[in-house]
Design an enzyme around this catalytic site. Structure first.
Site, short mmCIF file in Angstrom:
data_model
loop_
_atom_site.label_atom_id
_atom_site.label_comp_id
_atom_site.label_asym_id
_atom_site.label_seq_id
_atom_site.Cartn_x
_atom_site.Cartn_y
_atom_site.Cartn_z
N SER A 1 4.23 1.12 8.29
CA SER A 1 3.86 2.47 7.83
C SER A 1 3.08 3.19 8.92
CB SER A 1 3.01 2.39 6.56
OG SER A 1 3.71 1.67 5.58
N ARG A 2 2.40 2.42 9.78
CA ARG A 2 1.57 3.05 10.82
C ARG A 2 2.40 3.52 12.02
NH1 ARG A 2 -2.67 -0.91 8.90
NH2 ARG A 2 -4.35 0.40 8.09
N GLN B 1 -2.39 -12.65 7.28
CA GLN B 1 -2.57 -12.32 5.86
C GLN B 1 -1.80 -13.33 4.99
OE1 GLN B 1 -2.39 -8.21 4.14
NE2 GLN B 1 -0.29 -8.78 3.69
N MET C 1 0.84 -1.20 0.00
CA MET C 1 0.00 0.00 0.00
C MET C 1 0.88 1.26 0.00
SD MET C 1 -3.38 -0.92 2.11
CE MET C 1 -2.76 -0.66 3.75
N GLY C 2 2.17 1.08 -0.31
CA GLY C 2 3.05 2.25 -0.40
C GLY C 2 3.55 2.73 0.94
N LEU D 1 6.73 3.32 1.61
CA LEU D 1 7.67 2.21 1.72
C LEU D 1 8.73 2.43 2.78
CD1 LEU D 1 8.21 1.44 -2.07
CD2 LEU D 1 6.44 0.59 -0.51
N GLY E 1 11.20 -2.79 5.24
CA GLY E 1 10.44 -4.04 5.21
C GLY E 1 9.96 -4.34 3.79
N HIS E 2 9.38 -3.34 3.15
CA HIS E 2 8.89 -3.52 1.78
C HIS E 2 10.06 -3.78 0.82
CE1 HIS E 2 5.77 -0.62 3.50
NE2 HIS E 2 5.07 -1.69 3.23
N GLY F 1 5.30 -10.28 3.58
CA GLY F 1 6.00 -10.18 4.86
C GLY F 1 5.32 -11.05 5.91
#
Ligand code: AMP
Length: 283
Positions: free
Chosen positions: A190-191, A157, A27-28, A30, A33-34, A151
């Site tokens: 990202s959060r 997920q 979801m961008g 980045l 991790g991504h 990940g």
């Protein structure tokens, strides 16, 4: 080489006449991790597709869809940086211009992986995983990858996507990649940027508690009751949404005869829910 593609139609044209490709869905916004997923894909493929799409259907009505950080320019710069170290590779970034590129007006498909979609995260976010499986299926159909990299940070997920691929007989290998952490132990997310410095400190409770539980178990089934007791004590802190030991395939609580376990957890810091987990094997 880097291409940025914004429509499903351009993607279909671009994808024609290419051989096997790897795929990373994000979801961008980045972080390393991504980028670790991208690097893993580079080991297997010359050409990697990388999607950046804040998927509305995986957010609940009161969640952070509108405020989720959208930083495409910066994201593309990070991918370009990574490409500098892999000059022989090429990346296609698929960053849909708008939601219609993924969900046309007449779109009616919904993919649900029953049971797994309703426990743990799914109990708290009842529509979340159906949104995830549906968008990932859609992206798989457009990109047709041979392998896709996820990940282990989002362990449930990863489990659900593997089950979708199995049940739908998709010819795609799902690769689970280790959690990338800050040196403190905090899993990158990202959060995390929603957190104040103080909340970031408190957030270390996730890594520290998971490590402690893993140490208590020390690979021995005999120590599971002691670990459960420790967990029960920890859960008195109501900021835990869950903290639980599961077996890795079905995420069942029944650990009888199971050797491959995962401790799954979510700890709340204000409005932000922080996920983390740790896998372990029993001897
Ligand atoms: P997101 O953009 O947050 O949906 O994540 C896209 C992919 O990156 C998912 O497969 C995540 O599990 C993975 N990912 C996110 N954070 C990390 C991390 N700290 N370490 C490894 N993978 C991660």
């Amino acid at each position: 080489m880097l291409s940025v593609i914004k429509t499903a139609q351009d993607l279909a044209t671009h994808r024609r006449n290419q051989g096997e490709v790897g795929f990373v869905a994000t979801m961008g916004n980045l972080h390393s991790g991504h980028i670790s997923l991208l690097k893993a894909a580079f080991k297997d493929f010359d050409h990697v597709y990388f999607s950046i799409f804040v998927n509305p259907t995986q957010f609940g009505p009161n969640e952070d869809f509108h405020k989720y950080p959208r930083t495409l320019e910066n994201d593309v710069a990070l991918i370009e940086d990574c490409l500098k170290a892999h000059p022989q590779k090429s990346v296609t970034v698929f960053a849909p211009l708008n939601v219609n590129e993924i969900y046309p007006a007449d779109f009616k498909l919904q993919i649900s992986i029953q049971d797994l979609n309703k426990i743990l995260e799914g109990e708290i976010r009842p529509t979340h995983f159906d949104g995830v499986t549906t968008v990932v299926y859609r992206l798989f159909s457009l990109i047709k990858p041979s392998k896709s990299y996820f990940g282990l940070k989002d362990f449930q997920q990863y489990t659900i996507i593997k089950k979708m691929v199995k049940d739908m007989l998709l010819n795609i290998e799902i690769v689970g990649m280790p959690i990338i952490r800050e040196t403190s132990g905090l899993a990158l997310s990202s959060r995390n940027q929603y957190l104040s410095n103080e909340q970031k400190e408190t957030a270390l409770i996730l890594f520290n508690t998971l490590t402690e539980i893993k140490n208590i178990i020390a690979e021995s089934r005999e120590n599971l009751p002691a670990a459960q007791k420790y967990i029960a004590e920890k859960l008195k802190d109501k900021n835990w949404d869950y903290l639980t030991i599961r077996e890795t395939e079905t995420l069942s609580e029944n650990l009888d005869g199971k050797k491959s376990l995962v401790i799954l957890s979510v700890y709340r810091q204000g409005q932000t829910r922080l996920l983390d987990n740790m896998q372990m094997d029993l001897k």
